[in-house]
Scaffold this motif. Structure first.
Motif, PDB file in Angstrom:
ATOM      1  N   GLN A   1     -18.285  -8.922  41.222  1.00 30.31           N
ATOM      2  CA  GLN A   1     -17.305 -10.087  41.093  1.00 30.31           C
ATOM      3  C   GLN A   1     -15.978  -9.998  40.568  1.00 30.31           C
ATOM      4  O   GLN A   1     -15.560 -10.470  39.586  1.00 30.31           O
ATOM      5  CB  GLN A   1     -18.197 -11.077  40.465  1.00 30.31           C
ATOM      6  CG  GLN A   1     -19.643 -11.604  40.955  1.00 30.31           C
ATOM      7  CD  GLN A   1     -19.349 -12.384  42.433  1.00 30.31           C
ATOM      8  OE1 GLN A   1     -18.272 -12.568  42.842  1.00 30.31           O
ATOM      9  NE2 GLN A   1     -20.473 -12.621  43.045  1.00 30.31           N
ATOM     10  N   PRO A   2     -15.222  -9.142  41.130  1.00 35.36           N
ATOM     11  CA  PRO A   2     -13.793  -9.136  40.552  1.00 35.36           C
ATOM     12  C   PRO A   2     -13.021 -10.251  40.953  1.00 35.36           C
ATOM     13  O   PRO A   2     -13.465 -11.045  41.908  1.00 35.36           O
ATOM     14  CB  PRO A   2     -13.075  -7.925  41.542  1.00 35.36           C
ATOM     15  CG  PRO A   2     -13.850  -7.841  42.734  1.00 35.36           C
ATOM     16  CD  PRO A   2     -15.513  -8.192  42.508  1.00 35.36           C
ATOM     17  N   SER A   3     -12.317 -10.559  39.857  1.00 32.34           N
ATOM     18  CA  SER A   3     -11.477 -12.017  40.187  1.00 32.34           C
ATOM     19  C   SER A   3     -10.333 -11.694  41.190  1.00 32.34           C
ATOM     20  O   SER A   3      -9.808 -12.682  41.823  1.00 32.34           O
ATOM     21  CB  SER A   3     -10.741 -12.359  38.786  1.00 32.34           C
ATOM     22  OG  SER A   3      -9.873 -11.184  38.420  1.00 32.34           O
TER      23      SER A   3
ATOM     24  N   HIS B   1      -6.258 -18.750  44.191  1.00 27.04           N
ATOM     25  CA  HIS B   1      -5.739 -17.534  44.154  1.00 27.04           C
ATOM     26  C   HIS B   1      -6.852 -16.295  44.136  1.00 27.04           C
ATOM     27  O   HIS B   1      -6.763 -15.251  44.605  1.00 27.04           O
ATOM     28  CB  HIS B   1      -4.655 -17.212  43.283  1.00 27.04           C
ATOM     29  CG  HIS B   1      -4.169 -15.963  42.987  1.00 27.04           C
ATOM     30  ND1 HIS B   1      -3.091 -15.168  43.910  1.00 27.04           N
ATOM     31  CD2 HIS B   1      -4.156 -14.907  41.936  1.00 27.04           C
ATOM     32  CE1 HIS B   1      -3.011 -14.131  43.510  1.00 27.04           C
ATOM     33  NE2 HIS B   1      -3.421 -13.853  42.227  1.00 27.04           N
ATOM     34  N   TYR B   2      -7.801 -16.590  43.246  1.00 26.14           N
ATOM     35  CA  TYR B   2      -8.843 -15.644  43.066  1.00 26.14           C
ATOM     36  C   TYR B   2      -9.692 -15.326  44.326  1.00 26.14           C
ATOM     37  O   TYR B   2      -9.935 -16.247  44.892  1.00 26.14           O
ATOM     38  CB  TYR B   2      -9.552 -16.010  41.637  1.00 26.14           C
ATOM     39  CG  TYR B   2      -8.958 -16.234  40.468  1.00 26.14           C
ATOM     40  CD1 TYR B   2      -8.500 -14.910  39.831  1.00 26.14           C
ATOM     41  CD2 TYR B   2      -8.554 -17.401  40.272  1.00 26.14           C
ATOM     42  CE1 TYR B   2      -7.734 -15.047  38.780  1.00 26.14           C
ATOM     43  CE2 TYR B   2      -7.783 -17.287  39.093  1.00 26.14           C
ATOM     44  CZ  TYR B   2      -7.505 -16.356  38.427  1.00 26.14           C
ATOM     45  OH  TYR B   2      -6.667 -16.017  36.902  1.00 26.14           O
TER      46      TYR B   2
ATOM     47  N   GLY C   1      -8.815  -6.709  40.270  1.00 25.44           N
ATOM     48  CA  GLY C   1      -8.872  -7.083  39.099  1.00 25.44           C
ATOM     49  C   GLY C   1      -9.902  -7.846  38.470  1.00 25.44           C
ATOM     50  O   GLY C   1     -10.772  -8.278  39.520  1.00 25.44           O
ATOM     51  N   PHE C   2     -10.268  -7.810  37.315  1.00 25.52           N
ATOM     52  CA  PHE C   2     -11.244  -8.421  36.494  1.00 25.52           C
ATOM     53  C   PHE C   2     -10.789  -9.394  35.413  1.00 25.52           C
ATOM     54  O   PHE C   2      -9.812  -9.093  34.747  1.00 25.52           O
ATOM     55  CB  PHE C   2     -12.141  -7.346  36.145  1.00 25.52           C
ATOM     56  CG  PHE C   2     -13.047  -6.731  36.970  1.00 25.52           C
ATOM     57  CD1 PHE C   2     -14.338  -7.299  37.490  1.00 25.52           C
ATOM     58  CD2 PHE C   2     -12.481  -5.372  37.730  1.00 25.52           C
ATOM     59  CE1 PHE C   2     -15.235  -6.585  38.422  1.00 25.52           C
ATOM     60  CE2 PHE C   2     -13.308  -4.832  38.758  1.00 25.52           C
ATOM     61  CZ  PHE C   2     -14.547  -5.570  39.009  1.00 25.52           C
ATOM     62  N   GLU C   3     -11.466 -10.425  34.950  1.00 28.68           N
ATOM     63  CA  GLU C   3     -11.070 -11.229  34.011  1.00 28.68           C
ATOM     64  C   GLU C   3     -12.293 -11.717  33.444  1.00 28.68           C
ATOM     65  O   GLU C   3     -13.252 -11.940  34.128  1.00 28.68           O
ATOM     66  CB  GLU C   3     -10.092 -12.156  34.092  1.00 28.68           C
ATOM     67  CG  GLU C   3     -10.511 -13.271  35.104  1.00 28.68           C
ATOM     68  CD  GLU C   3      -9.571 -14.246  35.185  1.00 28.68           C
ATOM     69  OE1 GLU C   3      -9.756 -15.511  35.391  1.00 28.68           O
ATOM     70  OE2 GLU C   3      -8.141 -14.029  35.058  1.00 28.68           O
TER      71      GLU C   3
END
Length: 568
Positions: A310-312, A218-219, A338-340
């Protein structure tokens, strides 16, 4: 009785996607009819299939007594292993049409069992089709191998479902290939680790299937293809066992794992793999960004992909896609960003990303962004709310919608590719133009493609197209399937002619093979077939997928079987 019936899991739809308990709600059913309304009248909803509806030919060949405890020929097992879960598969199940049901289904318990099955198959000229979780959408698990084989056997590794070892120092685990996505994550959770690989089929697909098909998760960036996570593999082939060395990296010649990853069951049966893991994230940040036009939005995504941030999640949806999925304002191209992290707060990363977004004319809600970055334990699941949540829900429920639209005789399907940034605009315009024109010519009714980016790289995106088309004026599924075949061939031609890949993450199977043969140089395909002839000297492993075994003309077969005299 099969292993499937003893698993203790909820009953699944053998004719379609998911568990019986997870059907569409009344609101969703009304949504399906609203979706289909522009196509005109649709057919009456067919009754749900029953096992007794299907006419199966008797199993061919004689099974040795030594394999009787491992192999089933029940109607349930043969029918549930007929097809994957693509449009054509579901359509044929609604039609009660199973001409290529496997003669046998094997549920091995050990590698020795697999060796025994492959030895018998090689001696007896029985084609073996590794099944994985059966979620292929490209004809990859169909036992359509022609008349050159005495019988067919589907091989299911559902009993290979354990995490055998966890190395917390190196952050890796030795995992059996038959484990399903949710079970794998549940077994890793006590260690604070995750594989972080979440394809749309996550709930029902297996680790071995992900590796065999080079699945994408998904990422959108960073670690996304299963390739990124494989540290080593162990594969049982008809010629013996191939086990690669567990290393973080190696320059020792061509990497053996690269022959196994993406081999789609043509070389052997992947039984286990050491997989690179990650710590479970505790920090998240997300934003929903609207743009005036998709080309400007794509320029923003390119800047983000080349920034090193490098966003997820960096999933761009065009205007038609947001309208279809009910995301955001339903009309503006939208970027779900999004980021994580398991290590650090993400405010700096999100702040710099939004500066790039502003440079490209994007609009977002600052309060919603701030809310998404609250400390762990206080976050209101922002990554599951707003546009991100709307998209996630649509993403998960889409296969259920597809099953219902197929039941009513409509054609609802997707195709995907990848292209470099310098050619994206012409690719996007050209593919949409060509496929929309083909759909109108084939169905007599206009259809508009929607598009999203599933994955993004510094050198280009992976566009994923969705279309809804009239199957027939009467809702007849057989007519819809015939039209789908012509549309699918047009999609294959369009993506390759405009410079893209025949598939980015759905795999080749049979449905993409005619495009794959254009994309991959003939000499390399001969080299792959040569490797297969060493590992599978009798040519019994998934014949017809990717390429024919040496000296055996199988062809594409299945639903895309070409008419006599037509080139593959």
């Amino acid at each position: 009785m099969s292993a499937s019936t003893l698993s203790g899991k909820p009953a699944r739809r053998f004719w379609g996607w998911g568990y019986l308990r997870d059907g569409l709600t009344e609101d969703e059913l009304r949504g399906v009819h609203r979706l289909l309304a522009p196509l005109g009248p649709v057919g009456p909803a067919l009754p749900e299939p029953q096992l007794a509806d299907y006419a199966l030919t008797p199993s061919r060949g004689r099974l040795p007594e030594s394999l009787s405890a491992l192999v089933s020929s029940t109607a349930y097992d043969r029918i549930t292993h007929c097809y994957g879960k693509g449009f054509a598969d579901v359509a044929r199940m609604w039609m009660r049409h199973v001409p290529h049901a496997p003669d046998w289904v094997a549920f091995p318990r050990t590698e020795a069992d697999i060796t025994d099955v492959l030895d018998w198959a090689s001696r007896s000229n029985v084609a073996v089709v590794p099944f994985g979780g059966g979620t292929s959408v490209v004809g990859g698990v169909e036992a359509a191998v022609g008349d050159g084989y005495a019988a067919t056997l589907s091989l299911d590794l559902e009993r290979f479902d354990q995490v055998l070892e966890v190395d917390t120092t190196s952050r890796a685990a030795l995992v059996q290939a038959g484990v399903l996505g949710p079970d794998l994550e549940a077994k890793l959770r006590p260690h604070g680790l995750t594989l972080r690989h979440f394809p749309q089929s996550f709930e029902f697909s297996t680790l071995g299937g992900w590796i065999a098909t080079r699945a994408g998760g998904h990422y959108a960036m960073q670690y996304t293809h299963i390739d990124d996570f494989v540290e080593s593999t162990r594969t049982v082939t008809p010629a013996g066992v191939v086990e690669t060395r567990r290393l973080p990296g190696s320059g020792a010649g061509p990497a053996p794992d690269r022959l196994i990853i993406g081999s789609e069951g043509t070389m052997g049966v992947i039984t286990q793999a050491w997989m690179r893991l990650q710590s479970r994230p505790t920090f998240r940040a997300s934003a929903s960004v609207a743009f005036d036009d998709v080309i400007g939005a794509a320029a923003c995504v390119r800047a983000l992909s080349q920034s090193g941030l490098q966003p997820s999640n960096c999933r761009l949806l065009d205007a038609r896609e947001v309208a279809f999925a009910g995301v955001g304002d339903r009309r503006s191209p939208t970027l779900v960003l999004g980021f994580e992290s398991a290590d650090h707060p993400l405010a700096a990363w999100m702040s710099r990303s939004l500066e790039l977004v502003a440079d490209h004319g994007g609009r977002w809600d600052p309060q919603a962004v701030a809310e998404s970055m609250r400390p762990a334990g206080e976050q209101p699941a922002a990554h599951r709310s707003g546009a991100a949540g709307d998209w996630r829900n649509a993403f998960i429920r889409m296969p259920y919608w597809r099953d219902e639209t197929t039941r009513l005789g409509a054609i609802f399907d997707t195709f995907e590719s990848a292209i470099t940034w310098d050619r994206f605009e012409s690719f996007y315009d050209g593919v949409r133009r060509d496929v929309e024109s083909a759909i109108e010519r084939i169905t007599g009714h206009a259809s508009a493609l929607s598009c999203r980016f599933t994955h993004v790289y510094p050198d280009g995106p992976a566009p994923y197209f969705t279309f809804l088309a009239r199957g027939s004026s009467s809702g007849d599924i057989a007519s819809a399937l015939a039209r789908w075949r012509d549309i699918k061939l047009a999609c294959n031609e369009a993506v390759v002619r405009h410079g893209g890949t025949s598939t980015h993450h759905h795999a080749v199977g049979r449905d993409h093979r005619n495009a794959y043969e254009i994309e991959v140089p003939p000499l390399m395909r001969q080299a792959f077939a040569g490797a297969k002839s060493v590992l599978d000297p009798h040519g019994v492993m998934n014949p017809g997928v990717l390429f024919d075994p040496a000296g055996r003309a199988v062809g594409i077969r299945g639903v895309l079987e070409p008419v006599k005299g037509a080139p593959l």
